[in-house]
Design a protein around this motif. Structure first.
Motif: not given
Lengths: 345, 345
Positions: B254-255, B280, B283, B288, B297
């Protein structure tokens, strides 16, 4: 929808334990007047079946739901954007959990939804309510009083109705503001400005009063109204630099506002603290220690405020349970604030 | 009492207690003016039948509370630290408010409190529940099924019970992960690593599967287990650089994890994307777009996931009301994901 397995009933427990439904009911509600061997049999059946007693029915007897509502008089977007609320909820959550009471956070899109919140409070779903971030013209306090649930407020309410004896927890906003401004004076600053919070909230009004306690009738151009947000702090700082380019100190109503002001000062080439000293309010981490430079600020214990609100409510509920004629709790508890010195002033 | 069984009525309570409906009503509403032995008889009948008084006039007729619970299977501290939950709640809040239904967020300190959450759900305070961030070994799904309230899950549940037909909303985690890794391959990267999410959640498992779909049997040292947090991303990136200093691309689960990985890469003097490309997932704004460099991402519409969960629940409630024999809703709704290209890959 979940396809739900049938929930085990009181009848099923009674059948398995070989006792009457009334006996099961009595055991589930404390076991008074039931012989110990029967209590054991019922408890074993309850465990075996995973029986969950119907709290709503049970609460008719005990008049307790073991749940407390939290109402934050801000739109849901603001609740999740401002770490203040997360901190206050942390204190509340710890205290309620320690008393096995469920935290029920009632979120809204805005003020239009407050009547619905009051309906939920009135609907017999919670034992009491913790209410914070009230605004002066908000119908919420009246609605909550109408709902008839025990309530503790976070922040001093400012009802015109002086007979109101609402219990509240607050920080010493006025004293903290005075300490901040006195510190700026002691540094030799002459043109000290204040960026206010949202002036429809008593915390902002009290901090402005503290500023005035020290500064007296300062040039009104040195007071800029804002709203407790970083973006509001940026706007206010620009306006301040426009009105009084010679400003040499700023007391901001909270750390988020101060962080916005710091960004604008840096943008405009003013050095902090050399050219302009800045003080915030809250000592919100990780905001206050991660600004550039780190923020001198007035510390209030936000988590402790939340914990104390929950504690006062639960104590009041217990007292109400034990003795309806007990004297009222003190209407207000004011927590102290302290100046925390870092790089910005 | 099962959810589908008719709820016990005031009449049933009156019949069992051998009193008039008016007496039951008076006892339920406080018991004033009713002799104590009658009060006791009514209360016993109420308990035995599991009668739930609906104080709001509307719910007397419709059997609706106009309230929906949201349960996030994470400690309260995590809920307020990770913007993912705020976004999902935003979508839920908008949809519920549009239907004048109150969002009731049940916060906990952790897993030990889940039984209390289930009690609240079973207690007749809400029309249904939206549940997200489930973990594989969490007793919560079982407890919620036991509570017998209509439920929609956020994220694919992974019960071993395959007969379960829980409705859920999820993103195309596996497809999104494949798109991310294929993009890294298309950039000519050879040593592509994956920093996983918390592998007790299906979203993390599905993203890892998507990585493997493209990379096949990659060097296991290129897969580092992490936990969806920025601090976890930092730890994982350090371990990765230690295991495989020649790594030239990272797909983070994940981000937030990616943001931690970027910090470590910068610290270690690796240029992004020249030396190591990073992608990532989520978003999540403003994460991000504010990393350095801005993050490429996989976008999932978190707010829409929340909105859709609420919508499916409300639709199900309405359908259940109109026609008990209507066919079940589809168990899962999968929302598409899209690759968003910024500076990091």
């Amino acid at each position: 929808m979940t396809e739900t397995a049938p929930r085990p009933t009181l009848e099923a427990v009674a059948a398995l334990a070989g006792v009457s439904r009334a006996t099961v009911s009595r055991v589930v509600n404390g076991g008074e007047g039931v012989r110990e061997p029967l209590v054991q049999r019922v408890r074993r059946a309850v465990e075996e079946l995973g029986y969950v007693p119907n709290r709503a029915a049970r609460s008719l007897v005990t008049r307790r739901h073991d749940a407390v509502a939290v109402v934050i008089a801000e739109p849901e977007t603001r609740v999740f954007a401002d770490p203040f609320f997360g901190l206050q909820l942390r204190g509340i959550s710890k205290e309620l959990t320690a008393h096995d009471s469920q935290l029920v956070l009632l979120l809204t899109e805005g003020r239009d939804d407050h009547a619905r919140v009051a309906r939920y409070l009135a609907g017999g779903h919670v034992d009491g309510a913790l209410v914070f971030s009230l605004h002066l013209d908000d119908p919420l306090p009246g609605l909550i009083r109408g709902a008839g649930v025990p309530t503790v407020f976070g922040g001093r309410p400012d009802w015109s109705d002086t007979s109101d004896r609402s219990v509240y927890v607050d920080s010493d906003n006025r004293g903290g503001a005075r300490a901040a401004v006195r510190h700026l004076v002691s540094l030799g600053r002459k043109r000290i400005a204040h960026i206010t919070g949202a002036l429809d909230q008593t915390s902002a009004v009290d901090r402005l009063d503290g500023f005035r306690d020290v500064m007296g009738d300062a040039d009104p151009r040195l007071i800029v109204e804002s709203d407790f947000t970083p973006a509001g702090g940026e706007r206010a700082m620009r306006e301040l630099l426009d009105r009084r380019p010679d400003v040499d100190a700023v007391f901001a109503a909270n750390d988020l506002t101060a962080s916005g002001a710091l960004r604008v000062l840096r943008e405009c080439g003013r050095r902090v603290p050399e050219d302009v000293a800045v003080i915030g309010f809250d000592d919100m981490l990780p905001v206050a220690d991660q600004t550039d430079p780190p923020l001198t600020t007035v510390r209030q214990d936000i988590e402790e405020m939340g914990r104390l609100m929950a504690s006062l409510l639960l104590t009041g509920l217990d007292r109400g349970h034990r003795d309806k004629n007990a004297p009222d709790a003190p209407p207000g508890v004011i927590l102290p604030t302290t100046l925390v010195r870092r790089g910005s002033a």
